[in-house]
Design a protein around this motif. Structure first.
Motif, PDB file in Angstrom:
ATOM      1  N   LEU A  37      17.224  17.512  -8.150  1.00 50.50           N
ATOM      2  CA  LEU A  37      16.013  17.633  -8.220  1.00 50.50           C
ATOM      3  C   LEU A  37      15.524  18.137  -6.894  1.00 50.50           C
ATOM      4  O   LEU A  37      15.130  17.433  -5.910  1.00 50.50           O
ATOM      5  N   SER A  38      15.280  19.528  -6.896  1.00 52.46           N
ATOM      6  CA  SER A  38      14.773  20.303  -5.615  1.00 52.46           C
ATOM      7  C   SER A  38      13.519  20.182  -5.410  1.00 52.46           C
ATOM      8  O   SER A  38      12.812  19.817  -6.092  1.00 52.46           O
ATOM      9  N   GLU A  39      13.075  20.382  -4.140  1.00 53.94           N
ATOM     10  CA  GLU A  39      11.708  20.377  -3.824  1.00 53.94           C
ATOM     11  C   GLU A  39      10.807  21.457  -4.572  1.00 53.94           C
ATOM     12  O   GLU A  39       9.707  21.256  -4.965  1.00 53.94           O
ATOM     13  N   ALA A  40      11.291  22.480  -4.899  1.00 51.10           N
ATOM     14  CA  ALA A  40      10.736  23.503  -5.665  1.00 51.10           C
ATOM     15  C   ALA A  40      10.282  23.023  -7.044  1.00 51.10           C
ATOM     16  O   ALA A  40       9.543  23.319  -7.645  1.00 51.10           O
ATOM     17  N   LEU A  41      11.257  22.560  -7.522  1.00 48.66           N
ATOM     18  CA  LEU A  41      11.135  21.957  -8.992  1.00 48.66           C
ATOM     19  C   LEU A  41      10.202  20.821  -9.040  1.00 48.66           C
ATOM     20  O   LEU A  41       9.022  20.676  -9.985  1.00 48.66           O
ATOM     21  N   TYR A  84       0.386  10.742  -3.132  1.00 49.30           N
ATOM     22  CA  TYR A  84       1.319   9.593  -3.216  1.00 49.30           C
ATOM     23  C   TYR A  84       0.854   8.222  -2.913  1.00 49.30           C
ATOM     24  O   TYR A  84       1.366   7.364  -3.510  1.00 49.30           O
ATOM     25  N   ALA A  85       0.101   8.104  -1.963  1.00 48.98           N
ATOM     26  CA  ALA A  85      -0.395   6.887  -1.522  1.00 48.98           C
ATOM     27  C   ALA A  85      -1.401   6.177  -2.942  1.00 48.98           C
ATOM     28  O   ALA A  85      -1.019   4.954  -3.093  1.00 48.98           O
ATOM     29  N   GLU A  86      -1.838   7.125  -3.401  1.00 51.06           N
ATOM     30  CA  GLU A  86      -2.646   6.516  -4.837  1.00 51.06           C
ATOM     31  C   GLU A  86      -1.420   5.975  -5.720  1.00 51.06           C
ATOM     32  O   GLU A  86      -1.783   5.045  -6.441  1.00 51.06           O
ATOM     33  N   TRP A  87      -0.618   6.848  -6.118  1.00 53.57           N
ATOM     34  CA  TRP A  87       0.514   6.362  -6.933  1.00 53.57           C
ATOM     35  C   TRP A  87       0.993   5.218  -6.507  1.00 53.57           C
ATOM     36  O   TRP A  87       1.268   4.251  -7.567  1.00 53.57           O
ATOM     37  N   LEU A  88       1.398   5.015  -5.419  1.00 53.54           N
ATOM     38  CA  LEU A  88       2.137   3.653  -4.839  1.00 53.54           C
ATOM     39  C   LEU A  88       1.165   2.489  -5.080  1.00 53.54           C
ATOM     40  O   LEU A  88       1.484   1.542  -5.379  1.00 53.54           O
ATOM     41  N   HIS A  89      -0.240   2.855  -4.664  1.00 48.66           N
ATOM     42  CA  HIS A  89      -1.292   1.830  -4.962  1.00 48.66           C
ATOM     43  C   HIS A  89      -0.956   1.517  -6.531  1.00 48.66           C
ATOM     44  O   HIS A  89      -1.008   0.048  -6.700  1.00 48.66           O
ATOM     45  N   TYR A  90      -1.220   2.282  -7.539  1.00 48.86           N
ATOM     46  CA  TYR A  90      -1.130   1.834  -9.006  1.00 48.86           C
ATOM     47  C   TYR A  90       0.412   1.181  -9.401  1.00 48.86           C
ATOM     48  O   TYR A  90       0.074   0.546 -10.252  1.00 48.86           O
ATOM     49  N   ILE A  91       1.240   1.757  -8.758  1.00 48.80           N
ATOM     50  CA  ILE A  91       2.696   0.981  -8.959  1.00 48.80           C
ATOM     51  C   ILE A  91       2.464  -0.429  -8.498  1.00 48.80           C
ATOM     52  O   ILE A  91       2.950  -1.283  -9.507  1.00 48.80           O
ATOM     53  N   ALA A 110       9.333  11.354  -2.737  1.00 48.76           N
ATOM     54  CA  ALA A 110       9.567  11.551  -1.567  1.00 48.76           C
ATOM     55  C   ALA A 110       8.796  13.266  -1.036  1.00 48.76           C
ATOM     56  O   ALA A 110       8.206  13.400  -0.193  1.00 48.76           O
ATOM     57  N   HIS A 111       9.210  13.943  -2.333  1.00 50.39           N
ATOM     58  CA  HIS A 111       8.726  15.311  -2.314  1.00 50.39           C
ATOM     59  C   HIS A 111       7.282  15.189  -2.301  1.00 50.39           C
ATOM     60  O   HIS A 111       6.546  15.953  -1.720  1.00 50.39           O
ATOM     61  N   VAL A 112       6.489  14.283  -3.098  1.00 56.31           N
ATOM     62  CA  VAL A 112       5.320  14.246  -3.242  1.00 56.31           C
ATOM     63  C   VAL A 112       4.482  13.826  -1.882  1.00 56.31           C
ATOM     64  O   VAL A 112       3.512  14.232  -1.573  1.00 56.31           O
ATOM     65  N   GLN A 113       5.069  12.848  -1.396  1.00 54.44           N
ATOM     66  CA  GLN A 113       4.700  12.360  -0.063  1.00 54.44           C
ATOM     67  C   GLN A 113       4.475  13.285   0.990  1.00 54.44           C
ATOM     68  O   GLN A 113       3.386  13.303   1.582  1.00 54.44           O
ATOM     69  N   GLU A 114       5.399  14.265   0.895  1.00 56.66           N
ATOM     70  CA  GLU A 114       5.336  15.282   1.925  1.00 56.66           C
ATOM     71  C   GLU A 114       4.392  16.581   1.568  1.00 56.66           C
ATOM     72  O   GLU A 114       3.653  17.063   2.457  1.00 56.66           O
ATOM     73  N   MET A 115       4.414  16.846   0.246  1.00 54.75           N
ATOM     74  CA  MET A 115       3.321  17.718  -0.077  1.00 54.75           C
ATOM     75  C   MET A 115       1.807  17.447  -0.212  1.00 54.75           C
ATOM     76  O   MET A 115       1.059  18.067  -0.057  1.00 54.75           O
ATOM     77  N   ALA A 116       1.767  16.236  -1.061  1.00 55.19           N
ATOM     78  CA  ALA A 116       0.466  15.636  -1.214  1.00 55.19           C
ATOM     79  C   ALA A 116       0.250  14.108  -0.869  1.00 55.19           C
ATOM     80  O   ALA A 116       0.596  13.122  -1.703  1.00 55.19           O
ATOM     81  N   PRO A 117       0.333  13.962   0.450  1.00 53.45           N
ATOM     82  CA  PRO A 117       0.216  12.363   0.775  1.00 53.45           C
ATOM     83  C   PRO A 117      -0.788  11.599   0.488  1.00 53.45           C
ATOM     84  O   PRO A 117      -0.557  10.295   0.062  1.00 53.45           O
ATOM     85  N   GLU A 153      17.038   7.272  -8.902  1.00 52.73           N
ATOM     86  CA  GLU A 153      17.441   8.057  -8.107  1.00 52.73           C
ATOM     87  C   GLU A 153      16.463   9.263  -7.974  1.00 52.73           C
ATOM     88  O   GLU A 153      15.892   9.547  -6.986  1.00 52.73           O
ATOM     89  N   ASN A 154      16.188   9.975  -9.110  1.00 57.03           N
ATOM     90  CA  ASN A 154      15.304  11.328  -9.009  1.00 57.03           C
ATOM     91  C   ASN A 154      13.827  10.821  -8.803  1.00 57.03           C
ATOM     92  O   ASN A 154      13.065  11.461  -8.463  1.00 57.03           O
ATOM     93  N   LYS A 155      13.683   9.685  -9.333  1.00 56.57           N
ATOM     94  CA  LYS A 155      12.135   9.155  -8.820  1.00 56.57           C
ATOM     95  C   LYS A 155      11.858   9.220  -7.836  1.00 56.57           C
ATOM     96  O   LYS A 155      10.951   9.592  -7.282  1.00 56.57           O
ATOM     97  N   ALA A 156      12.893   8.530  -6.770  1.00 59.53           N
ATOM     98  CA  ALA A 156      12.607   8.307  -5.256  1.00 59.53           C
ATOM     99  C   ALA A 156      12.722   9.748  -4.742  1.00 59.53           C
ATOM    100  O   ALA A 156      11.890   9.937  -3.969  1.00 59.53           O
ATOM    101  N   ILE A 157      13.412  10.567  -5.340  1.00 57.87           N
ATOM    102  CA  ILE A 157      13.536  12.189  -4.601  1.00 57.87           C
ATOM    103  C   ILE A 157      12.073  12.609  -4.919  1.00 57.87           C
ATOM    104  O   ILE A 157      11.626  13.384  -4.018  1.00 57.87           O
ATOM    105  N   PHE A 158      11.486  12.647  -6.200  1.00 59.18           N
ATOM    106  CA  PHE A 158      10.347  13.190  -6.356  1.00 59.18           C
ATOM    107  C   PHE A 158       9.217  12.558  -5.629  1.00 59.18           C
ATOM    108  O   PHE A 158       8.296  13.406  -5.312  1.00 59.18           O
TER     109      PHE A 158
END
Length: 345
Positions: free
Chosen positions: A106-110, A189-196, A179-186, A172-177
């Motif tokens: 799962l690349s950062e581009a995908l 990412y914070a809102e998703w973690l809140h709802y999780i 991490a990519h979201v945290q870098e691209m749209a912090p 595994e790919n969930k964690a990678i995705f």
């Protein structure tokens, strides 16, 4: 496309909905069936066009509406013809994300493409901003195409984060995705973690509600952990929907494990939420009878679908058959390998 000719050929096809199962199909036409799912079956019309035949008009209208919302984007198949029980559209070729990730990372581009897809869902007005990886196709040019979008619209309650996509990716790919979201749209990412986290607490609340005498003090303390956003009115609505959804799913699983009938379980759920509404609105300031009955019917149908899925979750053969049946793109084994080679270059 000649709609008259197509409709004449479809007269020899009968699709019938089945509760908790794929549709039943009687095909006396010359069209080849490519696959089937819960709502309909798909037949090849030409090398580039397929037709999805539905078991009822509501599902047909729902998918047509969802596809129409996205007609200004390049995410969805183009519609060529529409009838009360069918939609003719482009055949989506390529490799679905589930297959792609079996051999590729799962690349950062995908991940960026997937995030852009969710943004588009939000922008065009989908209620459910989410999708399963097997319904997302990677094209040779690197763009995405999406199928089976009926369940993204006309929803009363949804998870306020892309739960289905994250779950389908695997741990595994969930964690990678993420991490990519945290870098691209912090902020996202914070809102998703809140709802999780909110969902995790909702599961804890359910465990407290299940006994006949709940621990009210513990419940109160857990609930206060959820009140952390500034837009309280919007937040409470999201929280109510999430808790309702988690409670329903967990209750169904619990009752089925005890050997209860699904219809009886749904009746008990109806009784519970009616009592809760009466408790919250003692003066009768509640939804109208028609709205409540409509919502009850939707909840019951969704509950029956969930109950059926719970009963078969350990049946690997059924799951494989269901996944393959829902893929209504046209691609034989040889073209599949060809597409993979294009993607790997």
């Amino acid at each position: 496309m000649n709609s008259k000719q197509l409709e004449n050929r479809l007269k020899d096809i009968k699709v019938t909905n089945v509760v908790n199962s794929d549709v039943e199909v009687v095909n006396n036409s010359t069209l080849i069936m490519l696959g089937k799912g819960r709502q309909g079956a798909v037949f090849q019309v030409s090398d580039d066009v397929c037709v999805k035949v539905f078991g009822n008009e509501e599902d047909c209208e729902r998918e047509h509406y969802a596809l129409s919302l996205g007609k200004g984007t390049n995410l969805f198949p183009t519609i060529h013809a529409k009838g009360p029980l069918y939609i003719a559209m482009d055949i989506i070729k390529g490799v679905d994300i589930r297959e792609y990730l079996q051999s590729q990372p799962l690349s950062e581009a995908l991940s960026a493409k997937l995030l852009e897809m969710l943004i588009t869902f939000k922008k065009i007005g989908y209620e459910r901003i989410d999708h399963h990886k097997r319904q997302i196709y990677l094209q040779p040019d690197g763009n995405l195409k999406v199928i089976d979008v009926a369940r993204t619209v006309w929803r009363d309650r949804v998870y306020p984060y892309p739960r289905k996509l994250l779950t389908s990716l695997g741990e595994e790919n969930k964690a990678i995705f993420l991490a990519h979201v945290q870098e691209m749209a912090p902020e996202v990412y914070a809102e998703w973690l809140h709802y999780i986290r909110m969902e995790e607490i909702s599961h804890q609340i359910y465990q407290i509600l299940l006994p006949e005498t709940p621990d009210k003090d513990t419940l109160k303390n857990l609930s206060t952990q959820l009140l952390t956003t500034e837009e309280e009115e919007k937040y409470v609505a999201q929280l109510q929907g999430l808790v309702h959804k988690v409670f329903k799913e967990e209750w169904i699983k619990t009752m089925l494990a005890r050997g209860k009938n699904p219809d009886t379980v749904m009746e008990k759920i109806d009784e519970y939420w009616d009592a809760r509404e009466q408790e919250l609105f003692p003066d009768g300031d509640r939804k109208g009878e028609k709205d409540r009955n409509s919502e009850r019917d939707r909840n019951r149908n969704e509950g029956k679908r969930f109950a059926g899925e719970s009963r078969r979750e350990n049946d690997k053969h059924h799951n494989r058959k269901r996944f393959e049946g829902e893929r209504y793109h046209y691609r034989d084994r040889r073209s599949g390998h060809k597409n993979r080679k294009l993607l790997h270059r």
